[in-house]
Design a protein around this motif. Structure first.
Motif: not given
Length: 497
Positions: A58-71, A73-78
């Motif tokens: 759950d932490i990974f998915v939430r942080l992945d979304n934030l980091l992507a928003q901040e520019g 590069n992280v793998p997109g969660v599909i």
């Protein structure tokens, strides 16, 4: 859950999003208990992940979304399963930054990674504070990591040490690490080149589940002082300075932007002018301290995964971390911790004995590594010794089938990246090393002078050249006293490493 059950669940999640799965391959994992799979349909390739720790997922998915928003590069969660045990990610390929650091432009990649790290660290705390699932870096965490070193590395190693004096060193280190002067921010926790993927020349970041608030220098140290990173010690120190000055400059820019009056700007310029500011001074002293702490923590991890769980990769990494600890001592970074400094000397001496690397510096063994074309026959053995090993690379994916690689060789960056993206190639070379290495050790012990190894392919241009290069450089790194002759027969290249 069984592997079969997890595989079926991931296929089911994939097919609900992409249709029929035509191929699935389990990927090699790291130090975690997560399982990774590559799944393919007729039109797409996706990474599937199973993790038994729902909180981490759950932490990974939430942080992945934030980091992507901040520019970042992280793998997109599909997709994310309702029970939060399975998720699908964008497939970033198989090229880890670690594999590119040895190239001519490897240090540029390293600086780029540190620059991206600083971008993460300067994300305002209010944006990520509720997303991380672990408490901040604290006295408890420091104790855990120091005990990790003592109980999972030192004691299984059989090293004799003074436990009272060691605990005195631990107490002092803990006091410094948890002082009010430590500069804190977003702490990745496992920022190292194996957790950075390279796709189309861009860096992508993975495995940030353990993020929390903590010393920013910790992540920079994790990257720069990664045990098997192919940096010389002078290069490590240059990267330290690059990080320190870059971070200090970014902080100054942030402070200036927040100023409301010219007087405030003048105050900043006065306190942080001349390329050296208080932030940089603090970071430099913290870098010296945390490089020691992180190396102890790494040895604890290698002890647990290697000495206790018997995982070969971690056992092989132990000597590199010991060498780092000894070097840090030579630069005065252990002077506050006399028992740790004494132990580092003992460990280094034991490492010399076990590895036989330094012991056999004057060995007379010459290892000749050939690449060749099977069309022109096996390479000539000029030593008269006979024997040796020949490996057939023709079963590997051939870059020579593609127009863009036809006029290049296995020494060119483009071909290297092509072959390293094919997981089978790395496995092939790793297995060749495991087959040959016992003979290298025995030849050294018995005073033999010659051993021959060959890698052949169709034309002696791509696969055999790459494999012989990788093999030869790995053996030279492990056994620096061995003379390694590298011969690319069809390319008319001969050199001593």
């Amino acid at each position: 859950m069984s592997l079969l059950h997890n595989k079926e669940e991931i296929i089911s999640l994939f097919e609900r999003n992409f249709g029929k799965c035509v191929a699935i391959e389990r990927l090699r994992g790291g130090g975690s208990n997560r399982e990774y799979y590559r799944l393919r349909s007729d039109s797409v390739s996706i990474i599937g992940v199973y993790g038994c720790d729902i909180r981490e997922n759950d932490i990974f998915v939430r942080l992945d979304n934030l980091l992507a928003q901040e520019g970042i590069n992280v793998p997109g969660v599909i997709a994310f399963s309702p029970d939060k045990k399975y998720y699908l990610l964008e497939d970033l390929g198989d090229i880890q930054l670690m594999s590119l650091l040895k190239l001519e432009n490897g240090k540029e990649y390293a600086r780029k990674a540190l620059g991206e790290l600083i971008k993460m660290q300067l994300i305002p705390e209010k944006k990520w504070a509720d997303l991380v699932g672990f408490p901040p870096f604290s006295e408890r965490l420091v104790r855990w990591d120091l005990n990790y070193f003592k109980y999972d590395f030192l004691k299984p190693s059989g090293i004799i040490f003074d436990e009272e004096k060691l605990e005195d060193d631990f107490d002092l280190m803990l006091n410094h690490l948890t002082s009010k002067g430590i500069i804190s921010g977003f702490m990745y926790r496992d920022f190292q080149s194996r957790n950075i993927m390279v796709k189309d020349g861009s860096l992508y970041f993975i495995d940030f589940q353990g993020a929390r608030k903590g010393p920013v220098v910790y992540d920079a140290v994790s990257f720069i002082w990664q045990a098997k990173a192919p940096f010389s010690y002078s290069e490590r120190e240059e990267l330290e300075e690059y990080y320190i000055t870059r971070y200090g400059s970014c902080i100054s820019e942030q402070r200036i932007k927040s100023c409301k009056t010219a007087t405030e700007i003048e105050d900043i310029a006065r306190n942080e002018g001349g390329g050296e500011n208080k932030t940089e001074e603090s970071l430099r002293s913290q870098m010296e301290l945390i490089s020691v702490f992180r190396t102890l923590q790494v040895l604890g991890a290698y002890g647990f995964r290697g000495l206790i769980e018997k995982k070969p990769h971690f056992i092989e990494s132990i000597p590199y971390a010991i060498r780092n600890l000894k070097y840090l001592g030579s630069k005065g970074r252990l002077k506050l911790f006399p028992e740790i400094e004494r132990i580092s000397g003992i460990l280094y001496e034991e490492y010399e004995k076990v590895s036989k690397i330094e012991k056999h510096e004057k060995t007379n063994l010459t290892l000749t590594v050939n690449s060749f074309s099977y069309k022109k026959g096996y390479p000539e053995d000029k030593s008269g010794n006979g024997g040796g090993f020949m490996f057939d690379c023709r079963g590997l994916h051939n870059p020579g089938r593609y127009e863009e690689y036809k006029h290049k060789t296995g020494r060119d960056k483009e071909v290297i990246e092509f072959l390293e993206a094919e997981k089978e190639t790395s496995k092939f070379v790793e297995r060749a090393i495991k087959i040959v290495e016992p003979s290298v050790r025995r030849y050294i012990e018995r005073g033999f002078t010659s051993l021959q190894v060959g890698f052949g392919c169709t034309g002696g241009q791509h696969r055999s050249v790459y494999c012989s290069e990788k093999f030869a450089h790995t053996i030279k790194e492990k056994y620096p006293g061995v003379t390694v002759r590298l011969i690319h027969r069809e390319q008319e290249i001969e050199e001593n490493l």
